[in-house]
Structure formats: C-alpha cells, structure tokens
Design an enzyme around this catalytic site. Sequence first.
Site, PDB file in Angstrom:
ATOM      1  CG  HIS A   1      -7.819  -1.940  -1.713  1.00 51.90           C
ATOM      2  ND1 HIS A   1      -7.444  -3.163  -2.202  1.00 51.90           N
ATOM      3  CD2 HIS A   1      -8.733  -2.185  -0.736  1.00 51.90           C
ATOM      4  CE1 HIS A   1      -8.088  -4.113  -1.560  1.00 51.90           C
ATOM      5  NE2 HIS A   1      -8.890  -3.545  -0.661  1.00 51.90           N
TER       6      HIS A   1
ATOM      7  CD  GLU B   1      -3.152  -0.584  -4.904  1.00 51.96           C
ATOM      8  OE1 GLU B   1      -2.166  -1.325  -4.726  1.00 51.96           O
ATOM      9  OE2 GLU B   1      -4.111  -0.526  -4.090  1.00 51.96           O
TER      10      GLU B   1
ATOM     11  CB  SER C   1       2.184  -6.962  -5.075  1.00 53.57           C
ATOM     12  OG  SER C   1       1.764  -7.635  -6.220  1.00 53.57           O
TER      13      SER C   1
ATOM     14  CB  CYS D   1      -5.650  -6.794  -4.002  1.00 54.88           C
ATOM     15  SG  CYS D   1      -6.953  -5.601  -4.432  1.00 54.88           S
TER      16      CYS D   1
ATOM     17  CB  CYS E   1      -5.961  -2.615  -6.956  1.00 48.77           C
ATOM     18  SG  CYS E   1      -6.691  -2.044  -5.391  1.00 48.77           S
TER      19      CYS E   1
END
Length: 177
Positions: free
Chosen positions: A73, A75, A100, A102, A105
């Site tokens: 991801h 992040e 936003s 998950c 993350c």
Amino acid sequence: MKGIRDFSQDLFNYLLVVNFMDKDSRFMFEAIKEAEKSLDEGGIPIGAVLVSNDKIISKGHNRMVQEDSPILHAEMDAINNAGRLSSKEYESLTLYTTLSPCPMCSGAVVLYNIPRVVIGDNITLMGAESFLLDNNVDVKVLNLKEASDVFNKLLDKDPNLWKRELDRVENSTDVKR
C-alpha cells in the site's frame, strides 16, 4: 500547442498557489503526485509521503498491482522507503496519505509511534481512523477534491480493478463517489 508564454504563466500560477498553501496541503499535493504515478503504472492510485521537520524523507505509492504484492500500500511503501529509523525519528514524522489508511497501514503507524496522519480524503473511502484516534494518533482530514479525483480516475478507467482488490481480502468497504 502551448507556447513558452503559456508554460511560464502555468509555472507562475503553480508557484503562486504553492507559496500560499499551508504546509499540510503542500505535502498532500506531493502525495497526490505519488497516487498519479501509481495510476500511470496501472495500479491503485493512492500516494503517501513521510515528513519530518517540514522535509519529505520518503515517498510511496500503492504498488500492489504492479508488484503483485498483498502489502505494498502507499503508506507501507513510504514507511519502507524511509528505511529503518530510530524510535525518536519515527516520533517526529507526519504521514500524508491521499485516502484514509486501512487497518494494516494504521497498524504500522501505531507500531512505529508515528504521531500524526494527514488524510487527503475520507469520504471516498473510510479506513481505520478510529483505530488511529484510539491509539492517540493526531488525525487531520483535509477532504481535498484533488485527492478523491485521482482515485475516481481509476473508477472511471477500470472499476473492476478496485473491486478485484477488495474481493481479495473480502473487504466490505464501500467506495462513495
């Protein structure tokens, strides 16, 4: 075709906007650029940057599709690209992410004691913000149209790509447009 005068005006306008933006918006636009990279590569358009003392120390974008990875991801990519930091260094960071984060993350943010997360948009997709807040992470949501726009480009281009990714984890998160 644009002439040199048009490009000069575009550059002037960009610099004018950037100079008057607050720092959270400036860093978020860097994260949005990362999201656009992922989209250009055929991936999920989510981007992130890590900032310490008003300087970007790493950038990342979602590379799950490109690398056939379950964990890359945006992040996680930004955290990984920062390298192994000391606990004091993590405690000085702010994570900027276009959507936003998950649960995975958000868990990494809590694990490494990253004290602040700035989210570009949480209307299109709501992540694990309550988990961050419950763990004393300072969460700021900008709800910038530009952050949702880059994700919506994917939904317009290939809506099944996002659905396939959600189906992999049997996630019930609904994307709102």
